[in-house]
Design a protein around this motif. Structure first.
Motif, PDB file in Angstrom:
ATOM      1  N   LYS A  91      35.862  67.803  71.619  1.00  0.00           N
ATOM      2  CA  LYS A  91      36.431  68.033  70.281  1.00  0.00           C
ATOM      3  C   LYS A  91      37.948  68.199  70.374  1.00  0.00           C
ATOM      4  O   LYS A  91      38.707  67.608  69.594  1.00  0.00           O
ATOM      5  CB  LYS A  91      35.799  69.279  69.656  1.00  0.00           C
ATOM      6  CG  LYS A  91      36.353  69.635  68.304  1.00  0.00           C
ATOM      7  CD  LYS A  91      35.686  70.889  67.753  1.00  0.00           C
ATOM      8  CE  LYS A  91      36.277  71.264  66.406  1.00  0.00           C
ATOM      9  NZ  LYS A  91      35.607  72.434  65.827  1.00  0.00           N
ATOM     10  N   GLU A  92      38.395  68.976  71.341  1.00  0.00           N
ATOM     11  CA  GLU A  92      39.830  69.197  71.542  1.00  0.00           C
ATOM     12  C   GLU A  92      40.536  67.885  71.899  1.00  0.00           C
ATOM     13  O   GLU A  92      41.628  67.589  71.386  1.00  0.00           O
ATOM     14  CB  GLU A  92      40.035  70.230  72.652  1.00  0.00           C
ATOM     15  CG  GLU A  92      41.476  70.587  72.913  1.00  0.00           C
ATOM     16  CD  GLU A  92      41.640  71.602  74.043  1.00  0.00           C
ATOM     17  OE1 GLU A  92      42.803  71.808  74.441  1.00  0.00           O
ATOM     18  OE2 GLU A  92      40.641  72.154  74.544  1.00  0.00           O
ATOM     19  N   ALA A  95      40.970  65.793  68.844  1.00  0.00           N
ATOM     20  CA  ALA A  95      42.004  66.346  67.955  1.00  0.00           C
ATOM     21  C   ALA A  95      43.407  66.071  68.499  1.00  0.00           C
ATOM     22  O   ALA A  95      44.339  65.842  67.730  1.00  0.00           O
ATOM     23  CB  ALA A  95      41.792  67.844  67.775  1.00  0.00           C
ATOM     24  N   LYS A  96      43.572  66.078  69.825  1.00  0.00           N
ATOM     25  CA  LYS A  96      44.886  65.879  70.446  1.00  0.00           C
ATOM     26  C   LYS A  96      45.197  64.418  70.755  1.00  0.00           C
ATOM     27  O   LYS A  96      46.317  64.102  71.144  1.00  0.00           O
ATOM     28  CB  LYS A  96      44.973  66.677  71.756  1.00  0.00           C
ATOM     29  CG  LYS A  96      45.034  68.168  71.557  1.00  0.00           C
ATOM     30  CD  LYS A  96      45.149  68.879  72.899  1.00  0.00           C
ATOM     31  CE  LYS A  96      45.326  70.372  72.709  1.00  0.00           C
ATOM     32  NZ  LYS A  96      45.465  71.069  73.989  1.00  0.00           N
ATOM     33  N   LYS A 103      40.596  61.191  64.956  1.00  0.00           N
ATOM     34  CA  LYS A 103      40.381  62.303  64.027  1.00  0.00           C
ATOM     35  C   LYS A 103      39.342  61.940  62.969  1.00  0.00           C
ATOM     36  O   LYS A 103      38.433  62.717  62.685  1.00  0.00           O
ATOM     37  CB  LYS A 103      41.699  62.760  63.412  1.00  0.00           C
ATOM     38  CG  LYS A 103      42.566  63.475  64.452  1.00  0.00           C
ATOM     39  CD  LYS A 103      44.017  63.580  64.028  1.00  0.00           C
ATOM     40  CE  LYS A 103      44.903  64.105  65.119  1.00  0.00           C
ATOM     41  NZ  LYS A 103      44.979  63.343  66.329  1.00  0.00           N
ATOM     42  N   ALA A 106      35.952  61.795  64.668  1.00  0.00           N
ATOM     43  CA  ALA A 106      35.406  63.135  64.922  1.00  0.00           C
ATOM     44  C   ALA A 106      34.784  63.736  63.660  1.00  0.00           C
ATOM     45  O   ALA A 106      33.804  64.489  63.748  1.00  0.00           O
ATOM     46  CB  ALA A 106      36.499  64.053  65.456  1.00  0.00           C
ATOM     47  N   GLU A 107      35.329  63.398  62.494  1.00  0.00           N
ATOM     48  CA  GLU A 107      34.772  63.912  61.231  1.00  0.00           C
ATOM     49  C   GLU A 107      33.324  63.485  61.037  1.00  0.00           C
ATOM     50  O   GLU A 107      32.570  64.171  60.359  1.00  0.00           O
ATOM     51  CB  GLU A 107      35.619  63.443  60.043  1.00  0.00           C
ATOM     52  CG  GLU A 107      36.976  64.095  59.959  1.00  0.00           C
ATOM     53  CD  GLU A 107      36.908  65.584  59.679  1.00  0.00           C
ATOM     54  OE1 GLU A 107      36.054  66.012  58.875  1.00  0.00           O
ATOM     55  OE2 GLU A 107      37.697  66.319  60.284  1.00  0.00           O
TER      56      GLU A 107
END
Length: 183
Positions: A91-92, A95-96, A103, A106-107
């Motif tokens: 997840k991190e 996001a990065k 992003k 990931a949603e």
């Protein structure tokens, strides 16, 4: 008796799919580079040419022919906290990531866990992926390598120790058949 045999066959097929994805991931990391001895000698008077930007890596695991994916993980009962930490790092990484699609991708991903363990103590997890971002990487290990290249191999190796290989571990791509609500 027949359903027990079918369940065992499905479990073996799931394990083969998970192992196949792992082999793809590891094989993509073992790209050979030309030996330095074969490189032409650089002329000391000539300035070195600037390095070309690296081409984006081709995704190893995509689900372009699916509308959704249900990805099963059978995790050893005493390893659920470490498994969730692994996905926390995924997840991190998403996001990065400098890849703009990560992003949004990931949603559409949700990690879910069974409310009670199996008889052998296995905790079953499901990664739901919907909608699918076409042409995008979905291998958790490869997503880690994009952002945490020095740490990713250790994380992926640890993940393998958390998995109960006798359980169902498989990504199942799905296509929409019909919507039952609304007309």
């Amino acid at each position: 008796m027949r359903s027990l045999m079918e369940a065992r066959a499905a479990r073996r097929a799931g394990t083969r799919v998970a192992l196949g994805a792992a082999v793809l991931m590891v094989s993509s990391l073992m790209v050979s580079t030309p030996a330095l001895a074969q490189a032409p000698a650089a002329d000391a008077a000539q300035p070195a040419a600037p390095a070309a930007p690296a081409a984006p890596a081709k995704p190893q695991l995509t689900f372009d022919n699916a509308d959704a994916v249900v990805w099963f993980y059978a995790v050893k009962g005493d390893s659920s906290a470490k498994f969730e930490q692994f996905f926390g790092r995924v997840k991190e990484a998403m996001a990065k990531s400098t890849v703009p699609e990560r992003k949004a991708q990931a949603e559409g991903m949700r990690l879910m866990k069974s409310t009670s363990p199996a008889a052998d103590g296995t905790i079953n997890y499901v990664l739901l992926v919907s909608p699918i971002a076409k042409g995008q990487e979905y291998s958790p290990g490869m997503l880690l390598f994009e952002v945490f290249p020095t740490e990713a191999k250790t994380l992926v190796d640890e993940l393998q120790t958390l998995i109960n290989d006798k359980g169902l571990n498989a990504a199942v791509p799905l296509t929409n058949v019909m919507t039952l609500g609304g007309m």
